[in-house]
Design an enzyme around this catalytic site. Sequence first.
Site, PDB file in Angstrom:
ATOM      1  N   GLU A 189      49.350  39.728  33.599  1.00  0.00           N
ATOM      2  CA  GLU A 189      49.928  39.876  34.949  1.00  0.00           C
ATOM      3  C   GLU A 189      51.450  39.824  34.885  1.00  0.00           C
ATOM      4  O   GLU A 189      52.026  38.970  34.192  1.00  0.00           O
ATOM      5  CB  GLU A 189      49.383  38.746  35.827  1.00  0.00           C
ATOM      6  CG  GLU A 189      49.091  39.169  37.240  1.00  0.00           C
ATOM      7  CD  GLU A 189      47.942  40.167  37.330  1.00  0.00           C
ATOM      8  OE1 GLU A 189      48.227  41.382  37.410  1.00  0.00           O
ATOM      9  OE2 GLU A 189      46.781  39.730  37.338  1.00  0.00           O
ATOM     10  N   HIS A 190      52.065  40.748  35.610  1.00  0.00           N
ATOM     11  CA  HIS A 190      53.526  40.889  35.653  1.00  0.00           C
ATOM     12  C   HIS A 190      54.100  41.216  34.267  1.00  0.00           C
ATOM     13  O   HIS A 190      55.226  40.840  33.944  1.00  0.00           O
ATOM     14  CB  HIS A 190      54.190  39.635  36.255  1.00  0.00           C
ATOM     15  CG  HIS A 190      53.924  39.512  37.734  1.00  0.00           C
ATOM     16  ND1 HIS A 190      54.693  40.150  38.682  1.00  0.00           N
ATOM     17  CD2 HIS A 190      52.933  38.874  38.415  1.00  0.00           C
ATOM     18  CE1 HIS A 190      54.195  39.887  39.881  1.00  0.00           C
ATOM     19  NE2 HIS A 190      53.129  39.120  39.750  1.00  0.00           N
ATOM     20  N   ASP A 222      53.444  44.573  33.111  1.00  0.00           N
ATOM     21  CA  ASP A 222      53.545  46.050  33.004  1.00  0.00           C
ATOM     22  C   ASP A 222      54.985  46.532  33.124  1.00  0.00           C
ATOM     23  O   ASP A 222      55.418  47.401  32.369  1.00  0.00           O
ATOM     24  CB  ASP A 222      52.598  46.781  33.980  1.00  0.00           C
ATOM     25  CG  ASP A 222      52.833  46.534  35.459  1.00  0.00           C
ATOM     26  OD1 ASP A 222      53.618  45.624  35.822  1.00  0.00           O
ATOM     27  OD2 ASP A 222      52.210  47.262  36.279  1.00  0.00           O
ATOM     28  N   LEU A 242      44.147  44.299  45.555  1.00  0.00           N
ATOM     29  CA  LEU A 242      43.220  45.084  44.731  1.00  0.00           C
ATOM     30  C   LEU A 242      43.680  46.540  44.630  1.00  0.00           C
ATOM     31  O   LEU A 242      42.906  47.430  44.332  1.00  0.00           O
ATOM     32  CB  LEU A 242      41.798  45.005  45.308  1.00  0.00           C
ATOM     33  CG  LEU A 242      41.210  43.591  45.412  1.00  0.00           C
ATOM     34  CD1 LEU A 242      39.834  43.617  46.078  1.00  0.00           C
ATOM     35  CD2 LEU A 242      41.099  42.937  44.026  1.00  0.00           C
ATOM     36  N   SER A 243      44.960  46.759  44.904  1.00  0.00           N
ATOM     37  CA  SER A 243      45.590  48.074  44.723  1.00  0.00           C
ATOM     38  C   SER A 243      45.058  49.154  45.656  1.00  0.00           C
ATOM     39  O   SER A 243      44.763  50.274  45.224  1.00  0.00           O
ATOM     40  CB  SER A 243      45.439  48.556  43.284  1.00  0.00           C
ATOM     41  OG  SER A 243      46.239  47.799  42.476  1.00  0.00           O
ATOM     42  N   ASP A 263      48.490  49.887  38.104  1.00  0.00           N
ATOM     43  CA  ASP A 263      47.489  50.185  39.130  1.00  0.00           C
ATOM     44  C   ASP A 263      47.140  51.671  39.164  1.00  0.00           C
ATOM     45  O   ASP A 263      45.969  52.053  39.251  1.00  0.00           O
ATOM     46  CB  ASP A 263      48.007  49.743  40.510  1.00  0.00           C
ATOM     47  CG  ASP A 263      48.422  48.281  40.530  1.00  0.00           C
ATOM     48  OD1 ASP A 263      48.023  47.543  39.605  1.00  0.00           O
ATOM     49  OD2 ASP A 263      49.146  47.886  41.457  1.00  0.00           O
ATOM     50  N   TYR A 279      58.344  40.047  44.626  1.00  0.00           N
ATOM     51  CA  TYR A 279      58.021  40.890  43.462  1.00  0.00           C
ATOM     52  C   TYR A 279      59.313  41.436  42.856  1.00  0.00           C
ATOM     53  O   TYR A 279      59.554  41.340  41.651  1.00  0.00           O
ATOM     54  CB  TYR A 279      57.104  42.027  43.910  1.00  0.00           C
ATOM     55  CG  TYR A 279      56.579  42.900  42.793  1.00  0.00           C
ATOM     56  CD1 TYR A 279      55.390  42.582  42.135  1.00  0.00           C
ATOM     57  CD2 TYR A 279      57.252  44.052  42.390  1.00  0.00           C
ATOM     58  CE1 TYR A 279      54.901  43.382  41.114  1.00  0.00           C
ATOM     59  CE2 TYR A 279      56.773  44.861  41.380  1.00  0.00           C
ATOM     60  CZ  TYR A 279      55.589  44.527  40.747  1.00  0.00           C
ATOM     61  OH  TYR A 279      55.112  45.333  39.735  1.00  0.00           O
TER      62      TYR A 279
END
Length: 405
Positions: free
Chosen positions: A49-50, A52, A140-141, A187, A236
């Site tokens: 997570e975080h 990409d 959930l994109s 995503d 973010y």
Amino acid sequence: MASNRGKRRSPLAANLMNHAAELRRAFESRWRSTPRVFRAPGRVNLIGEHTDYNDGFVMPAAIEFSTWVAAASRPDRILGVYSENFSEGREFPLDDSAPERQNHWSDYVRGVAIVLERAGHRLRGANLLIRGTVPIGGGLSSSAAVEIATAFALVGISQITLGRTEIARLGQRAENEFVSTRCGIMDQFIACHGVAGHALLLDCRSLEFQLAPLPAGVRLVIGNTMVRRELAGGEYNRRRADCQEGVRHLARSLPHVQALRDVTLAQLEQYGRDLPERVFRRCRHVIAENGRVEQAAAALKDGDMERFGKLMAESHASLRDDYEVSCPELDSMVTIASVQPGVYGSRMTGGGFGGCTINLVREEHVEGFCATVSRLYHETTGRRPLMYVTDAAGGAGEVMPSGSA
Ligand code: GLA
């Protein structure tokens, strides 16, 4: 389809065709022409997570929640869009020379058309009818599912040939450049490349990936905390800025460093001591998380689900303490879930600040797991969660060409 408590099997294929057939009928009565129908899935991320946007590694899986787009060309250069979810439509000229974002759901659709045209692809005018089952604001994109289903539809009816990775990149560009969210590639990539029964081990620098088969008898259980990710955008982008600050500082001592992907924990300890404490912790999360993804991939290959689950727990703790993107409700759901029978692992999934947890649960325990976690989470937080049971699903594609029954 994935749904609340107690459902054990999701009849995905039948479900896909039902949505497609219903949407097609609705399109025909709205626009009096026969559409083709396309679908793109939402996703969970099992670990990574975080990472990409730091050129790192991720391990997402597509899920059965999806966005469907019914589309047919029209003779002018107008894009007509109607959302069943919002009961609202818009029209846009494709020749608008200075299109502006409207902070509206249609930005995702329009953004995709704009980046396709800017990349040199001439689109036909089209009508699009959109239906989504990915919970909005649930992490959930849902937005990537809209972008990718739209891209498949526009490319399909304009007879443009584009590879899946290229479509994923365009979806990300639509979001970065038009919607102005600085998301990474995860995503959109998994929405394009998902394979049923598999997670993907993706290198976000090279975009090379390997399929990671998920063991039979283990189901993906998603727990929706029902906390919407409202503050997520600004936070973010702040996390991204912290990572960039870390890279700038570390590159002074380590010139090969272009992203946190290029740094080891030992190097961070040695060269990162002058960083603001907050930035140091952000970097530590990303670097350690990249290592965890590689270890998790190895554990999955060895069938060692206990190890995989431990890595999920470490990931959650690091997101909570070092990256500070969890929230009390996510923490509470993970704490409750982690001690239930039949659970291999539990963690927050996606950007954080609310949204969902992902839990790997042995099939025979799923029903009890959903009931107990729902009850205890409600007792602890006063919120009623939603639990969804799903398997890893396939990526985007055409569900129903025009003319088929
Ligand atoms: C959001 C972004 C992704 C990724 C995750 C965190 O879902 O869209 O690109 O950064 O957050 O892993």
